[in-house]
Scaffold this active site. Structure first.
Site, PDB file in Angstrom:
ATOM      1  N   VAL A 190       0.841  -1.199   0.000  1.00 54.98           N
ATOM      2  CA  VAL A 190       0.000   0.000   0.000  1.00 54.98           C
ATOM      3  C   VAL A 190       0.879   1.253   0.000  1.00 54.98           C
ATOM      4  CG1 VAL A 190      -1.829   1.254   1.192  1.00 54.98           C
ATOM      5  CG2 VAL A 190      -1.827  -1.256   1.199  1.00 54.98           C
ATOM      6  N   TYR A 191       1.842   1.291   0.892  1.00 54.00           N
ATOM      7  CA  TYR A 191       2.750   2.439   0.982  1.00 54.00           C
ATOM      8  C   TYR A 191       3.539   2.604  -0.306  1.00 54.00           C
ATOM      9  CZ  TYR A 191       6.618   5.361   2.603  1.00 54.00           C
ATOM     10  OH  TYR A 191       7.561   6.351   2.730  1.00 54.00           O
TER      11      TYR A 191
END
Length: 244
Positions: A154-155
């Protein structure tokens, strides 16, 4: 004012400036002669930081995840400092671990701050810089923008997106005398690493695989002090032992 300092007479604004990379960059800019508006939602940490940095540090308490406060940021910076030469979009969140373990709320919050807010902040400061025919914009990206790190999908996705934003917008604004670049550090000793697995963080600390925020700040200062004919698009930096 010491006119021999490289950023003497310039005004900068840094988001996420009460701690970590943002605070280190704000300090480096103050020491280089700039007046710096420190933007953060943590009023207590911000007050403490500005008290330490002195009269050249101006606090601006804003929650950039609040759309109204986010939209008001450029006007408030100009009200405080009168002009803006340097904007460093640094505020960000981290979500690590398996995608299956990430909540909808955490994903939305991180993508909003890491991507949407950065785009809106940059768009917000551009009219002032375009009118003046000059400016520097720095965006804090990540080594994760250049390598598909499997422990933080996600990051890493947010940083891939924002790195694309920097490199495309840069080509739109250079004709206005505005330079735009990204910094892409590997793991830095900041609060963002709080979500790292404990064993991974301990291992990284033990083998010297973490950067210090002050080291990142020196790279930002290097970018800002290049001759105006030079744009540094992106600096990827990592601890030497990180690849081991």
């Amino acid at each position: 004012m010491n006119n021999s300092l490289p950023l003497s007479g310039q005004v900068a604004a840094v988001t996420g400036a009460a701690s970590g990379i943002g605070l280190a960059c704000a300090q480096a800019m103050v020491e280089a002669g700039a007046t710096v508006v420190l933007v953060d939602r943590d009023s207590q940490a911000l007050a403490k930081a500005c008290a330490r940095l002195g009269a050249q540090a101006l606090p601006l308490v804003l929650d950039l995840l609040d759309p109204v406060q986010c939209a008001a940021m450029p006007e408030q910076i100009l009200a405080l400092a009168g002009r803006l030469d340097i904007f460093h979009a640094n505020a960000g969140l981290y979500v690590g671990g398996d995608l299956l373990d990430a909540s909808d709320e955490a994903i939305d919050r991180m993508l909003n701050l890491n991507v949407n807010v950065v785009m809106k902040n940059v768009r917000g400061v551009l009219p002032h810089m375009i009118a003046r025919g000059a400016g520097d914009i720095i965006v804090t990206s990540s080594l994760a923008a250049h390598f598909p790190t499997p422990w933080e999908p996600v990051y890493a996705s947010s940083k891939w997106a924002i790195d694309c934003f920097v490199q495309t917008t840069r080509r739109q604004v250079f004709k206005h005398g505005i330079r735009m670049g990204a910094i892409s550090p590997g793991p830095v000793i900041t609060a963002l690493l709080a979500d790292w697995p404990a064993e991974k963080l301990a291992e990284a600390k033990a083998n010297g695989s973490l950067l210090d925020a002050a080291e990142v700040a020196q790279v930002v200062l290097f970018m800002l002090t290049r001759p105006r004919g030079m744009t540094i698009r992106d600096v990827v930096m990592m601890p030497t032992n990180f690849d081991l």
